[in-house]
Design an enzyme around this catalytic site. Structure first.
Site, PDB file in Angstrom:
ATOM      1  N   CYS A  80      -8.762  11.944  13.213  1.00 17.18           N
ATOM      2  CA  CYS A  80      -7.516  11.181  13.371  1.00 17.18           C
ATOM      3  C   CYS A  80      -6.488  11.929  14.229  1.00 17.18           C
ATOM      4  O   CYS A  80      -6.656  12.003  15.432  1.00 17.18           O
ATOM      5  CB  CYS A  80      -6.971  10.808  11.991  1.00 17.18           C
ATOM      6  N   HIS A 168     -11.441   8.024   9.203  1.00 18.38           N
ATOM      7  CA  HIS A 168     -11.420   9.053   8.153  1.00 18.38           C
ATOM      8  C   HIS A 168     -12.747   9.088   7.396  1.00 18.38           C
ATOM      9  O   HIS A 168     -12.984   8.255   6.525  1.00 18.38           O
ATOM     10  CB  HIS A 168     -10.279   8.767   7.178  1.00 18.38           C
ATOM     11  N   GLU A 170     -13.630  11.102   5.166  1.00 17.29           N
ATOM     12  CA  GLU A 170     -13.450  11.615   3.804  1.00 17.29           C
ATOM     13  C   GLU A 170     -13.128  10.520   2.788  1.00 17.29           C
ATOM     14  O   GLU A 170     -13.233  10.719   1.583  1.00 17.29           O
ATOM     15  CB  GLU A 170     -12.340  12.682   3.800  1.00 17.29           C
TER      16      GLU A 170
END
Ligand code: XMP
Length: 511
Positions: A80, A168, A170
C-alpha cells in the site's frame, strides 16, 4: 536466537501488527520497527516488508524512510503506502484516485507464472484501502497484476528482489494473502519456517534458566491468559523458585477468585491468594471519576503486591506477562504524541522502589501466539479461551461510585450473562462480553408494586485486538431469556439494555 527474521517497517497503518501476526502464522519470526528507526543490525534480517500508512506520499507529511541499506540488497515487499512510496520517489507517479478504492477487488494477472503468485488463481479476492493510486510505475517497474479499478495493483522492480502491492495481504478478506506472503518470504526470500510454539517454549525455558539462575522470582497472576502462560513457562524453567501472587481486588467476576486459585494450584504453581477486597473498596469509597478509580485501583494493587513480595526473602526478579503489542513502538501518523484515552494501570509495571530486575518471557509474542504456546504447555483450553478482562475489573463497569452492594449486583448480572453465552454456545463466538451497572434508576412494575431500580447494559463485541470492535448480533431469543433471568433473579435491577455501539467511537468498557 537462531531464527530467520523479517523486518517490518511501520508507517503507522492500522494493519501493521496484522502483517506481523500473519508472518508469525507462517512460523517465521518477524519484528516491527518504526520506519524512521531502522535497526542497525540489518544483516540479521533476511527480508523487509514496508507497511501501509494513513499518510499520503504527496502530502507535506509524507514519511521518508532511508532505504539506502535495504533496497537492492534484500528482498523487499512494499504494501500500500510502501508501494506508492517506491513509485512516487523512484520515477513513477502517484495521484488521488478518481474511483473509490476501498473494499474487495479481484486480481487479474498481467504476467502469468510469476513465483510471487504461485498457487493463486487469477480472480483471487484482495482487500483495497487507499485514496491515492499509482498512475505510473517507478523506473524498472514491471506490472504483475491489475484489478477492475486499479491498474497498477502489483508490480516488481527488475534487477532487484523488490515487490510492491497496492492491496493488503494481511487482511482476512484478501483470500490468498497468506499464500502470497509465503511465496515472498519462503520461495523468493528463502526464509526458514522454524518459529514454532515448541521451539519458542524450548528456547524461552533455557533463556530463563540462564538469565535467572537460582534466583527467586515473584509474579502477579491475574487469572488471564498472559500471566498464566508466563507463570507456567517460568515454572517449567525454575520450578519452586517462582512465587506467584494472585490478588483479589474484590472487583473480579463472581466466584472467580476461588475457582481460578484452585485451577492454579491444580497446575502445580506455587501460588498465594491474597484477599484484599476490603482494602480496595475502602480506597474506592466515594470516587466517581473513572480515571481516579483506575489510579486508586492501580495504587492499592501495587501496595498489596509490594507487602506480599516483601514477606518473601531474597527475591531478585519480577516476572510480568507483557506481550509484544505492549512493546512495539508506535508510529504517530501526525508526528505528535497520541492522546491518552484511558490509563491502563497494568501497563508500565511496578515502581522503581521495588528494585527488582524484570523478566518478561512473552515479550516477543502476540496474543494468538500466547494461546498457541499455552496449548503446547498443556494449559486447559477453557482457560486459554477466556475473554479478556480488564485489570480494574468490575470497577470500570460500575459507573459512578463503587460499593460492595453494587459489586454484588453486577457480579450476579455478569454471571447470568456469561453462563448464558456458554450454555447457548455463543461464548467462543464473541471476543469479549460483560455487563455495566449504570447510575440510572428507572421506574418499573413488578407484580402490583412500583419499583425504582437500577439499569444494566450488556455488551458483547467482536474484535481481533481490542483496538477496534463491532457489537455482536446476539439472537433475540437469547437476549430475551437473559433479560428475564436478570430482572427476575437480581434484586435491585429492573431494566436491561443491550449496547449496540461499535468502537470507535464507543470504547469497549464504559469507563
Ligand atoms: P477500551 O475500553 O479501551 O478497551 O475499548 C479495550 C480493551 O482493553 C481492556 N481494558 C483494560 N485492560 N487494564 C487492562 O488490563 C485496563 O485498565 C483496561 N481498560 C480497558 C478492555 O477490557 C478491552 O478488552
Amino acid at each position: 536466537m537462531q531464527h530467520d527474521k523479517v523486518l517490518i517497517l511501520d508507517f503507522g497503518s492500522q494493519y501493521t501488527q496484522l502483517i506481523g501476526r500473519r508472518v508469525r502464522e507462517l512460523n517465521i519470526y518477524s519484528e516491527i520497527h518504526p520506519f524512521n528507526k531502522i535497526p542497525t543490525n540489518l544483516e540479521e534480517y533476511k527480508a523487509v516488508i514496508l507497511s501501509g500508512s494513513p499518510n499520503s506520499v504527496r502530502g507535506e507529511q509524507a514519511l521518508h524512510p532511508d532505504l539506502s541499506q535495504i533496497r537492492g540488497m534484500k528482498p523487499v515487499l512494499a504494501v500500500c503506502y510502501g508501494a506508492q512510496y517506491l513509485a512516487h520517489f523512484s520515477g513513477g507517479e502517484v495521484a488521488p484516485s478518481n474511483t473509490r478504492e476501498y473494499g474487495r477487488a479481484n486480481l487479474s494477472f498481467v504476467k502469468e507464472q510469476e513465483p510471487f503468485f504461485k498457487g493463486i488463481a487469477s480472480g483471487s479476492q484482495v482487500w483495497m484501502s487507499h485514496s491515492d493510486t499509482i498512475k505510473k510505475l517507478p523506473k524498472n517497474g514491471l506490472l504483475l497484476a491489475s484489478t477492475n479499478d486499479v491498474e497498477n495493483a502489483a508490480y516488481r522492480i527488475e534487477g532487484e528482489e523488490t515487490y510492491a502491492i497496492q492491496f493488503h495481504p494481511e487482511v482476512y478478506h484478501s483470500t490468498d494473502g497468506k499464500q502470497l506472503l509465503e511465496n515472498f518470504l519462503v520461495d523468493i526470500a528463502g526464509l526458514n519456517q522454524d518459529w514454532t510454539p515448541d521451539s519458542f517454549v524450548e528456547e524461552t525455558v533455557s533463556a530463563i534458566k540462564e538469565k535467572v539462575g537460582h534466583d527467586k522470582v515473584v509474579l502477579g497472576l491475574s487469572g488471564g491468559v498472559d500471566s498464566t502462560v508466563a507463570a507456567v513457562l517460568l515454572n517449567k524453567a525454575i520450578g519452586e523458585n517462582l512465587y506467584c501472587i494472585f490478588v483479589n481486588n474484590g472487583l473480579l467476576r463472581k466466584n472467580e477468585f476461588e475457582s481460578v486459585l484452585n485451577q492454579y494450584e491444580g497446575m502445580g504453581l506455587n501460588v498465594k491468594g491474597v484477599d484484599a477486597s476490603q482494602r480496595f473498596l475502602d480506597a474506592l469509597a466515594g470516587i466517581e471519576d473513572p480515571e481516579k478509580k483506575r489510579k486508586a485501583i492501580g495504587r492499592v494493587f501495587i501496595e498489596v503486591f509490594d507487602d506480599e513480595a516483601n514477606k518473601l526473602t531474597d527475591v531478585k526478579w519480577l516476572a510480568q506477562g507483557t506481550i509484544y503489542p505492549d512493546v512495539i513502538e508506535s508510529v504517530s501518523a501526525t508526528g505528535g504524541p497520541s492522546a491518552t484515552i484511558k490509563s491502563h494501570h497494568n501497563v508500565g509495571g511496578l515502581p522503581d522502589f521495588m528494585k527488582l530486575k524484570i523478566v518478561e518471557p512473552l515479550r516477543a509474542i502476540f496474543k494468538d501466539e500466547v494461546r498457541r504456546v499455552g496449548a503446547t504447555l498443556g494449559i486447559d483450553p477453557e482457560l486459554l479461551g477466556r475473554h479478556p478482562f480488564p485489570g480494574p475489573g468490575l470497577g470500570i463497569r460500575i459507573l459512578g461510585d463503587i460499593t460492595a452492594e453494587k459489586v454484588r449486583m453486577l457480579q450476579e448480572v455478569d454471571a447470568i450473562f456469561i453462563n448464558g453465552l456458554k450454555q447457548w454456545g455463543l461464548y467462543n463466538k464473541v471476543w469479549q462480553a460483560g455487563a455495566m451497572l449504570l447510575p440510572v434508576n428507572s421506574v418499573g412494575v413488578m407484580g402490583d408494586e412500583r419499583t425504582y431500580e437500577k439499569c444494566v447494559a450488556l455488551r458483547a463485541v467482536e474484535s481481533t485486538d481490542g483496538m477496534t470492535a463491532d457489537w455482536v448480533n446476539l439472537p433475540y431469543e437469547f437476549l430475551q431469556k437473559t433479560s428475564n433471568e436478570i430482572i427476575n433473579k437480581v434484586k435491585g435491577v429492573n431494566r436491561v439494555v443491550y449496547d449496540i455501539s461499535s468502537k470507535p467511537p464507543a470504547t469497549i468498557e464504559w469507563e
